[in-house]
Each structure stands twice: as structure tokens, then as C-alpha cells.
Design a protein around this motif. Sequence first.
Motif: not given
Length: 146
Positions: A2-7, A13-19, A51-56
Motif C-alpha cells: 500500500t502506498t502511504h505517501y507520495e512525493g 516520483h518518490v513513494t513511501a510504502t510504510a509509516e 522507492e524511487v521510480d527513476h533513480p537514474e
Amino acid sequence: MTTHYEGGCAHVHVTATAEPIDNHVCHCNVCKNVTGQQTTHVAFFNHSDIEVDHPEKIARQPFNADNPDGPLELCTCSECGAPLMLDDKQGRIRVAVPNVMGYDTGAFPDATYHAFYDSSKPYPKPDDGRPVHEGLRPDFTWPAGA
């Protein structure tokens, strides 16, 4: 998961999947220098929980100009320069600063304490009912690195 936070920004796109494992109002000089804010809401996550969708597309620079070999790097978008996260070279944590890194600040839980308050500075000690510490909260344990 589950996605908790997106920035992030339009390019990364940076996605936090936990608290967060730590969530505080930071009073340190490094945060003041980097953000230009007197205090900064900071959330630590286990490294693998962001997680980061485009680390490059990430540009990295030292987080602390006075300690360029320190463990934290400020990650920014190589296309637009937007701040994305702090990344720990030791693989322990990743850090979100909600109001600077493209997150919905209203989605984040309130900070639970004040960290790195320095009583020698010329501003009053916070009195909002949250604990105030000279460093991180005493019971904080750094996660194992990668």
C-alpha cells in the motif's frame, strides 16, 4: 504494498510504502541551512520503505556542507532541481521533508517531538506539549545498514 505517501516532482516520483520510523520537528543548523526554515518537519523511513521510480534522474550532493563525507546525501531531480529525499549512503534510512519534497503535508502524521533543540540559540524553547530533545529521541535506534 500500500502506498502511504507520495512525493517528488514531475520527473521523479518518490513513494513511501510504510509509516515513518521517526517523525520530528528538526531544529538543527543543517536543516536550517538547506531549507531556509527555522524548523523543519522531518520523517525518517527504513531505507527499503522509500522507492524511487527513476533513480537514474537523481543528482546527489552532500546534505551537510560542513561534513561532505557524512552519511546523508540530498537527492534532487537532475532535470528540474526539485529536492526529492535524503538518502543514507549506509542504507539505513531515507528521509522525507514533506513541505519541501512534494508531499501532501496534510497526509503526514504530526511530528511527535522536537529534535536537536539548542538552548544556546536566541529563540524560545518549544512549548507545544511535545517533548524537546537535544538530539533524536532517546529511544530511537538506527536500523541496520545495507
